[in-house]
Design an enzyme around this catalytic site. Structure first.
Site, mmCIF file in Angstrom:
data_model
loop_
_atom_site.group_PDB
_atom_site.id
_atom_site.type_symbol
_atom_site.label_atom_id
_atom_site.label_comp_id
_atom_site.label_asym_id
_atom_site.label_seq_id
_atom_site.Cartn_x
_atom_site.Cartn_y
_atom_site.Cartn_z
ATOM 1 N N HIS A 94 3.551 3.674 8.941
ATOM 2 C CA HIS A 94 4.585 4.602 8.466
ATOM 3 C C HIS A 94 5.490 5.266 9.533
ATOM 4 C CE1 HIS A 94 4.049 4.386 3.787
ATOM 5 N NE2 HIS A 94 3.687 3.075 4.380
ATOM 6 N N HIS A 267 -2.500 -5.438 4.612
ATOM 7 C CA HIS A 267 -3.098 -5.202 3.019
ATOM 8 C C HIS A 267 -4.461 -5.979 2.968
ATOM 9 C CE1 HIS A 267 0.791 -3.608 0.951
ATOM 10 N NE2 HIS A 267 0.339 -2.769 1.963
HETATM 11 FE FE1 HEB Z 1 1.070 -1.237 2.640
HETATM 12 C C1 HEB Z 1 -1.096 1.028 1.064
HETATM 13 C C2 HEB Z 1 3.177 -0.663 -0.121
HETATM 14 C C3 HEB Z 1 3.724 -3.340 3.903
HETATM 15 C C4 HEB Z 1 -0.639 -1.257 5.438
HETATM 16 N N1 HEB Z 1 1.105 0.002 1.051
HETATM 17 C C5 HEB Z 1 -0.012 0.823 0.670
HETATM 18 C C6 HEB Z 1 0.262 1.244 -0.543
HETATM 19 C C7 HEB Z 1 1.349 0.630 -1.046
HETATM 20 C C8 HEB Z 1 1.931 0.052 -0.015
HETATM 21 C C9 HEB Z 1 2.247 1.351 -2.701
HETATM 22 C C10 HEB Z 1 -0.650 2.366 -1.504
HETATM 23 C C11 HEB Z 1 -0.375 3.807 -1.040
HETATM 24 C C12 HEB Z 1 -1.440 4.396 -1.646
HETATM 25 O O1 HEB Z 1 -2.416 5.004 -1.128
HETATM 26 O O2 HEB Z 1 -1.215 4.810 -2.772
HETATM 27 N N2 HEB Z 1 2.904 -1.734 1.909
HETATM 28 C C13 HEB Z 1 3.736 -1.504 0.856
HETATM 29 C C14 HEB Z 1 4.680 -2.329 0.652
HETATM 30 C C15 HEB Z 1 4.967 -2.876 1.885
HETATM 31 C C16 HEB Z 1 3.930 -2.658 2.505
HETATM 32 C C17 HEB Z 1 5.660 -2.072 -0.444
HETATM 33 C C18 HEB Z 1 6.141 -3.873 2.298
HETATM 34 C C19 HEB Z 1 6.358 -5.079 1.527
HETATM 35 N N3 HEB Z 1 1.505 -1.947 4.475
HETATM 36 C C20 HEB Z 1 2.567 -2.911 4.687
HETATM 37 C C21 HEB Z 1 2.494 -3.338 6.103
HETATM 38 C C22 HEB Z 1 1.184 -2.791 6.498
HETATM 39 C C23 HEB Z 1 0.572 -2.069 5.384
HETATM 40 C C24 HEB Z 1 3.478 -3.955 7.015
HETATM 41 C C25 HEB Z 1 0.821 -2.770 7.772
HETATM 42 C C26 HEB Z 1 0.864 -3.782 8.943
HETATM 43 N N4 HEB Z 1 -0.547 -0.304 3.233
HETATM 44 C C27 HEB Z 1 -1.192 -0.723 4.490
HETATM 45 C C28 HEB Z 1 -2.496 -0.201 4.586
HETATM 46 C C29 HEB Z 1 -2.718 0.451 3.073
HETATM 47 C C30 HEB Z 1 -1.467 0.437 2.574
HETATM 48 C C31 HEB Z 1 -3.599 -0.363 5.511
HETATM 49 C C32 HEB Z 1 -3.721 1.043 2.702
HETATM 50 C C33 HEB Z 1 -3.965 2.591 2.872
HETATM 51 C C34 HEB Z 1 -5.475 3.340 2.497
HETATM 52 O O3 HEB Z 1 -6.000 2.617 2.376
HETATM 53 O O4 HEB Z 1 -5.378 4.425 2.279
#
Ligand code: HEB
Length: 736
Positions: A94, A267
């Site tokens: 982020h 993921h």
């Molecule tokens: Fe993620 C977590 C959505 C792409 C790495 N994710 C997460 C959550 C959500 C999301 C709703 C839960 C938050 C809380 O704690 O409740 N993603 C999402 C979307 C997209 C994404 C709608 C576009 C399609 N991711 C992504 C990427 C990466 C990531 C490109 C890197 C390379 N995530 C992640 C991790 C986690 C999440 C390592 C877990 C955190 C903890 O364990 O605390």
């Protein structure tokens, strides 16, 4: 929110309270974006050198501390599955993920997630806790590690500790100390999910609108890093979610396979949090003072651990959420998915055919497999589907792709590799780094520079305005946001820049031919292996022209020059990616692409460009005045060339602009103006909004006056030369 939007219920008669200038005249041109990050605002001192401080860091010890933290669960914010890895990967993602390739702004390079609005975006829920967990480590290592670096490094260490082979880490993201107000995040006055999406012109046709996301935005809604995890406006449709994902990840410069790699890789770890249908407290920026910068106070149960509410979704993707395995993708294709509601009432998917083998983070029970709508997009989209399916059976391919995509995600906004610091910088070079060759030959001396300047000025078909315009065109592609562009590499001689309208291709090609001849002659004549690059000659030519133009006005000056630029190859130049540097407008050359940006005013685009060039308000003013005096309009037009002696470095632009004997009238369209003699009515000048704003805007006019009054000519030449040299060197991170 909307009715109280922009209003603070607590009135203040102190510290900037009351109804302000910007409240009375909200359409005022905002110059504040040129006053950000001033060195005086840096508590570490105006001369603080982060690279030098970083050089004192015990990097190994720092990494060991980060690794230890991952499994030291703190009772105030207990770690899911006994491991903070998922949380720190999300913090890093982020931080970096706000980057937009179109304008190069956003991203993790300045640690902006510490400040509003990002620190309080709904999508960044509970990342305040992640930063607080890191605070003891930040405190221990002090200024030797910036927050910006620390947040990305924490994600890397988390990945490593869970068995993922990262490609490496480049440090070198100095901290900023205030919110970067130059970034356009959109015009909505509500956060997701309540958005009336101005960025889609209000359209709820989720198929058609996906490709029409307002430029340069890279998020589907206000307050999100990318897309709504529950589908467009939470509609639960994975196929439509895929369309939003393609647009938004594309806007950050990621292609289809990079996008699948990032989501499937990310993921593979951790979980989502939506324990109950309870409204949490205001985000950090709106929270009460005693919360000390934390937000989203959760009244449900213990307020943390198994009772955590972040996104309101409750998903566990993998049977091994703290280990790098292929369980996310294999689960995605192994199971049949049914749309269900999370305990918080949000739409997500559950595999009703799955065994109870997905671990609860705290109570040693097991659940069925679950997925987000946006995860299902990787299976159901006709382009993502085959990529994801292949990787679900080829773990090595997924591993390699995620490693490359993660490195790009987290380093994309750092500019040239010469900015990377530390012992873990990978040797491998990538096309998105805009690679440059190394100059392993002796550089030209000052005597060479003097000779070369004479040679250039003597070339046929070379003029002051063409030399200055081309040098400007070469250097001014630089963007402070992601440090791309600039004069180094001489990419102005390559596609796509060589064909850009703003660069006046005909004039450019003539000049490049002349400079290339000078280059060849010089390099052929050298015995000691000394060489000059086209990139250096372009800048040197601009400098020579300015020195000559200043001399014509009676000023003997030397424009500072630092040799050492190199010439890039077309093969090392990603044409599509460089096309993003093509300016919408360049007020310094009185250019505006009328088919481009429709909403912003020409003068706002000038300020926007000045911000990318990291200019101050006086620097911007001096540069415009000088470029007009030097007759540098992109098309050779007379607009704003308010002088009887174009090509001479004078302050005529300012004296004539401020002359009460000129009356200005608007041409239809409001972009062009005619200046007539007040007494005789004779036509004297033409100008654009990027010219007249220096007479109409009170603060710009005040600066214009300082260049027009007694002593102003001298001052103008000095300030122009200093600002010019700054622009020519913006990308010289290779020079100390
Ligand atoms: Fe993620 C977590 C959505 C792409 C790495 N994710 C997460 C959550 C959500 C999301 C709703 C839960 C938050 C809380 O704690 O409740 N993603 C999402 C979307 C997209 C994404 C709608 C576009 C399609 N991711 C992504 C990427 C990466 C990531 C490109 C890197 C390379 N995530 C992640 C991790 C986690 C999440 C390592 C877990 C955190 C903890 O364990 O605390």
């Amino acid at each position: 929110i909307a009715s109280s939007f922009g209003k603070c219920p607590t009135l203040s008669d102190a510290a900037g309270g009351g109804t302000r200038s910007g409240d009375w005249w909200p359409c005022q041109l905002k110059l504040d974006v040129l006053r950000q990050f001033s060195p005086q605002q840096n508590p570490l001192g105006a001369d603080f050198d982060y690279a030098a401080a970083f050089a004192t860091l015990d990097y190994k010890a720092l990494k060991a501390d980060l690794k230890a933290l991952l499994t030291q669960s703190h009772p105030w914010w207990p770690a899911d599955f006994g491991h903070y890895g998922g949380l720190f990967i999300r913090l890093a993602w982020h931080s970096a993920g706000t980057y937009r390739a179109m304008d190069g702004r956003g991203g993790g390079g300045m640690g902006q997630i510490r400040f509003s609005p990002l620190n309080s975006w709904p999508d960044n829920g509970n990342l305040d806790k992640a930063r607080r967990l890191l605070w003891p480590i930040k405190m221990k290592y002090g200024k030797a590690i910036s927050w910006a670096d620390l947040m990305i490094l924490a994600g890397n260490v988390a990945l490593e500790d869970m068995g993922f082979p990262v490609l490496g880490f480049g440090a070198g993201r100095p901290d900023t100390w205030q919110s970067d107000e130059s970034i356009y995040w959109g015009s909505e006055t509500t956060f997701v999910p309540a958005g009336n999406d101005i960025r889609y012109n209000g359209s709820t046709d989720y198929v058609a609108r996906a490709t029409q996301l307002e430029k340069p935005l890279a998020a589907a809604h206000m307050g999100l890093i990318y897309v709504n995890p529950a589908g467009p406006n939470g509609n639960g449709d994975p196929k439509q979610s895929a369309l939003d994902i393609r647009t938004t990840f594309g806007r950050m410069g990621m292609n289809d396979s990079e996008t699948v790699a990032l989501i499937a890789g990310g993921h593979a770890f951790g979980k989502t949090h939506g324990a109950a249908a309870v409204t949490v407290g205001p985000p950090p920026e709106g929270a009460s003072i005693e919360q000390q910068g934390l937000g989203w106070a959760n009244p449900f149960g213990s307020g943390n651990a198994g009772d955590t509410i972040t996104s309101g979704l409750e998903v566990i993707w993998s049977r091994t959420p703290t280990k790098w395995t292929n369980d996310f993708l294999s689960s995605l294709f192994r199971h049949n998915w049914t749309a269900v509601k999370s305990p918080a009432g949000e739409v997500q998917f559950e595999a009703l055919d799955s065994a109870l083998e997905y671990p609860d983070p705290f109570n040693k029970t097991f659940r069925r497999a679950t997925m987000l709508v946006s995860d299902l997009a990787l299976r159901e989209d006709p382009i993502y589907g085959p990529i994801a399916k292949a990787w679900s059976e080829d773990f090595q391919a997924l591993t390699d792709s995620f490693a490359a995509a993660w490195f790009k995600l987290t380093h994309r906004d750092m500019g040239p590799v010469t900015r990377y610091l530390g012992p873990e910088v990978p040797k491998q070079r990538f096309i998105w780094q805009d690679p440059l060759p190394t100059a392993n030959y002796p550089q030209i001396t000052e005597a060479d520079q003097a000779n070369l300047k004479e040679r250039i000025l003597a070339e046929k078909g070379v003029s002051i305005s063409s030399l200055v315009s081309v040098a400007w065109g070469s250097a001014s592609t630089f963007r402070g946001g992601d440090k791309r562009g600039g004069a180094n590499g001489a990419r102005i001689a390559l596609e796509p820049q060589v064909s850009w309208e703003v660069n006046n291709p005909k004039q450019l090609k003539t000049l490049l031919a002349a400079l290339n001849k000078v280059k060849q002659d010089f390099n052929k004549a050298q015995k000691g292996g000394k060489q000059v690059s086209l990139a250096d000659l372009i800048v040197l030519g601009g400098n020579a022209a300015i020195e000559k133009a200043a001399a014509a006005a009676g000023h003997k000056i030397a424009v500072p020059f630092t040799a050492g630029r190199v010439d890039a190859t077309q093969a090392d130049t990603d044409v599509a990616s460089f096309e993003l540097l093509n300016p919408q407008a360049d007020g310094f050359r009185n250019y505006r692409n009328v088919s481009g940006h429709v909403r912003a005013r020409t003068e706002a685009l000038l300020v926007d460009k000045a911000q990318q060039l990291t200019l101050t308000v006086p620097e911007m003013t001096a540069l415009v005045g000088g470029m007009r005096a030097l007759n540098c309009n992109h098309d050779g037009s007379a607009r704003g060339i308010l002088t009887a002696r174009p090509g001479t470095l004078t302050n005529d632009f300012f004296t004539n602009l401020l002359d009460i004997n000129t009356v200005w009238t608007t041409e239809p369209g409001g972009e062009l103006f005619t200046g007539k003699d007040r007494a005789t009515g004779a036509k004297k000048w033409t100008a654009t909004r990027a010219d007249l704003v220096f007479g109409s805007h009170a603060e710009l006019r005040a600066i214009a006056e300082s260049y027009a009054e007694a002593g102003g000519q001298q001052k103008m030449v000095a300030d122009f030369v200093a600002a010019w040299a700054k622009v020519m060197n913006l990308d010289r991170f290779d020079v100390k």
